[in-house]
Design a protein around this motif. Structure first.
Motif, PDB file in Angstrom:
ATOM      1  N   LEU A   1       0.838  -1.180   0.000  1.00  0.00           N
ATOM      2  CA  LEU A   1       0.000   0.000   0.000  1.00  0.00           C
ATOM      3  C   LEU A   1       0.880   1.238   0.000  1.00  0.00           C
ATOM      4  O   LEU A   1       1.519   1.559   0.990  1.00  0.00           O
ATOM      5  N   ALA A   2       0.932   1.888  -1.133  1.00  0.00           N
ATOM      6  CA  ALA A   2       1.728   3.096  -1.270  1.00  0.00           C
ATOM      7  C   ALA A   2       0.819   4.208  -1.755  1.00  0.00           C
ATOM      8  O   ALA A   2      -0.123   3.972  -2.502  1.00  0.00           O
ATOM      9  N   GLU A   3       1.119   5.397  -1.309  1.00  0.00           N
ATOM     10  CA  GLU A   3       0.373   6.540  -1.793  1.00  0.00           C
ATOM     11  C   GLU A   3       0.833   6.864  -3.209  1.00  0.00           C
ATOM     12  O   GLU A   3       1.903   6.457  -3.641  1.00  0.00           O
ATOM     13  N   THR A   4       0.022   7.606  -3.897  1.00  0.00           N
ATOM     14  CA  THR A   4       0.413   8.160  -5.188  1.00  0.00           C
ATOM     15  C   THR A   4       0.661   9.652  -4.978  1.00  0.00           C
ATOM     16  O   THR A   4       0.222  10.229  -3.973  1.00  0.00           O
ATOM     17  N   PRO A   5       1.335  10.303  -5.909  1.00  0.00           N
ATOM     18  CA  PRO A   5       1.478  11.754  -5.782  1.00  0.00           C
ATOM     19  C   PRO A   5       0.125  12.449  -5.636  1.00  0.00           C
ATOM     20  O   PRO A   5      -0.003  13.396  -4.869  1.00  0.00           O
ATOM     21  N   GLN A   6      -0.892  11.955  -6.340  1.00  0.00           N
ATOM     22  CA  GLN A   6      -2.216  12.563  -6.234  1.00  0.00           C
ATOM     23  C   GLN A   6      -2.800  12.380  -4.834  1.00  0.00           C
ATOM     24  O   GLN A   6      -3.439  13.285  -4.301  1.00  0.00           O
ATOM     25  N   ASP A   7      -2.564  11.212  -4.223  1.00  0.00           N
ATOM     26  CA  ASP A   7      -3.016  10.998  -2.841  1.00  0.00           C
ATOM     27  C   ASP A   7      -2.369  12.014  -1.903  1.00  0.00           C
ATOM     28  O   ASP A   7      -3.034  12.585  -1.029  1.00  0.00           O
ATOM     29  N   ILE A   8      -1.083  12.227  -2.078  1.00  0.00           N
ATOM     30  CA  ILE A   8      -0.353  13.184  -1.242  1.00  0.00           C
ATOM     31  C   ILE A   8      -0.925  14.586  -1.467  1.00  0.00           C
ATOM     32  O   ILE A   8      -1.184  15.331  -0.515  1.00  0.00           O
ATOM     33  N   LEU A   9      -1.140  14.938  -2.732  1.00  0.00           N
ATOM     34  CA  LEU A   9      -1.699  16.246  -3.063  1.00  0.00           C
ATOM     35  C   LEU A   9      -3.096  16.417  -2.467  1.00  0.00           C
ATOM     36  O   LEU A   9      -3.428  17.493  -1.957  1.00  0.00           O
ATOM     37  N   ASP A  10      -3.900  15.370  -2.507  1.00  0.00           N
ATOM     38  CA  ASP A  10      -5.238  15.430  -1.913  1.00  0.00           C
ATOM     39  C   ASP A  10      -5.154  15.724  -0.414  1.00  0.00           C
ATOM     40  O   ASP A  10      -5.965  16.483   0.119  1.00  0.00           O
ATOM     41  N   GLY A  11      -4.169  15.146   0.254  1.00  0.00           N
ATOM     42  CA  GLY A  11      -3.966  15.425   1.673  1.00  0.00           C
ATOM     43  C   GLY A  11      -3.582  16.874   1.909  1.00  0.00           C
ATOM     44  O   GLY A  11      -4.070  17.520   2.854  1.00  0.00           O
ATOM     45  N   PHE A  12      -2.725  17.430   1.036  1.00  0.00           N
ATOM     46  CA  PHE A  12      -2.359  18.839   1.150  1.00  0.00           C
ATOM     47  C   PHE A  12      -3.583  19.732   0.925  1.00  0.00           C
ATOM     48  O   PHE A  12      -3.700  20.792   1.530  1.00  0.00           O
ATOM     49  N   THR A  13      -4.485  19.294   0.054  1.00  0.00           N
ATOM     50  CA  THR A  13      -5.711  20.054  -0.201  1.00  0.00           C
ATOM     51  C   THR A  13      -6.553  20.159   1.061  1.00  0.00           C
ATOM     52  O   THR A  13      -7.026  21.246   1.418  1.00  0.00           O
ATOM     53  N   VAL A  14      -6.720  19.042   1.747  1.00  0.00           N
ATOM     54  CA  VAL A  14      -7.484  19.044   2.994  1.00  0.00           C
ATOM     55  C   VAL A  14      -6.832  19.982   4.008  1.00  0.00           C
ATOM     56  O   VAL A  14      -7.506  20.792   4.655  1.00  0.00           O
ATOM     57  N   GLU A  15      -5.517  19.885   4.137  1.00  0.00           N
ATOM     58  CA  GLU A  15      -4.790  20.749   5.079  1.00  0.00           C
ATOM     59  C   GLU A  15      -4.919  22.228   4.690  1.00  0.00           C
ATOM     60  O   GLU A  15      -5.124  23.085   5.553  1.00  0.00           O
TER      61      GLU A  15
ATOM     62  N   VAL B   1       9.391  11.087 -14.082  1.00  0.00           N
ATOM     63  CA  VAL B   1      10.672  10.452 -14.399  1.00  0.00           C
ATOM     64  C   VAL B   1      11.251   9.679 -13.223  1.00  0.00           C
ATOM     65  O   VAL B   1      12.235   8.974 -13.373  1.00  0.00           O
ATOM     66  N   ASN B   2      10.638   9.820 -12.061  1.00  0.00           N
ATOM     67  CA  ASN B   2      11.077   9.094 -10.869  1.00  0.00           C
ATOM     68  C   ASN B   2       9.825   8.583 -10.157  1.00  0.00           C
ATOM     69  O   ASN B   2       9.223   9.290  -9.349  1.00  0.00           O
ATOM     70  N   ALA B   3       9.437   7.370 -10.479  1.00  0.00           N
ATOM     71  CA  ALA B   3       8.173   6.804  -9.987  1.00  0.00           C
ATOM     72  C   ALA B   3       8.123   6.668  -8.468  1.00  0.00           C
ATOM     73  O   ALA B   3       7.048   6.503  -7.903  1.00  0.00           O
ATOM     74  N   GLU B   4       9.262   6.740  -7.803  1.00  0.00           N
ATOM     75  CA  GLU B   4       9.275   6.614  -6.342  1.00  0.00           C
ATOM     76  C   GLU B   4       8.970   7.932  -5.631  1.00  0.00           C
ATOM     77  O   GLU B   4       8.709   7.937  -4.426  1.00  0.00           O
ATOM     78  N   ARG B   5       9.000   9.035  -6.351  1.00  0.00           N
ATOM     79  CA  ARG B   5       8.750  10.332  -5.726  1.00  0.00           C
ATOM     80  C   ARG B   5       7.304  10.451  -5.290  1.00  0.00           C
ATOM     81  O   ARG B   5       6.383  10.085  -6.024  1.00  0.00           O
TER      82      ARG B   5
END
Length: 137
Positions: free
Chosen positions: A22-36, A94-98
């Motif tokens: 279970l890994a987040e995606t960049p969009q998941d991280i961005l969605d969390g920033f949106t809530v904050e 270009v860096n899928a782990e970011r």
């Protein structure tokens, strides 16, 4: 009865093996920033890639910007300004782990914002930068 438990155990193992970590995606991280950001600023209107690009490339009262180490091309390798340690590209394209591990994202934003701003970044700043980095193809 024992046979049933055996096959149930096999089925559970098969599901666990087939399920990716279970890994987040960049969009998941961005969605969390949106809530904050909505919590920090009730008039929040969304993130802006151009504002993120300006933030990334400009200094903010210190000698360093994000681009000091990460370069003005986030799709390229960077190098730490003091240690010369190579830094993998920031752009998720270009860096899928970011931006796939919230704990790491928070750790590095905290550390790097402290270097660049002498404070933690706001959710708006983090979201703008991530929006910019996600727009790089």
């Amino acid at each position: 009865m024992l046979r049933t438990h055996y096959w149930q155990a096999v089925a559970v193992c098969a599901v666990l093996i087939a399920t990716p970590a279970l890994a987040e995606t960049p969009q998941d991280i961005l969605d969390g920033f949106t809530v904050e950001a909505k919590t920090e600023a009730p008039d929040f209107q969304g993130f802006d890639a151009e504002r993120g690009k300006l933030f990334f490339n400009n200094t903010h009262g210190n000698d360093w910007s994000c681009a000091t180490c990460h370069t003005s091309n986030p799709a390229a390798l960077g190098k730490h300004a003091k240690t010369d340690k190579v830094i993998e590209p920031m752009a998720p394209a270009v860096n899928a782990e970011r931006f796939t591990d919230l704990k790491k994202v928070n750790k590095w934003f905290k550390r790097n914002c402290s270097d660049v701003l002498d404070r933690e970044c706001t959710s708006l700043e983090k979201g703008d930068v991530l929006t910019y980095l996600m727009a790089i193809k």
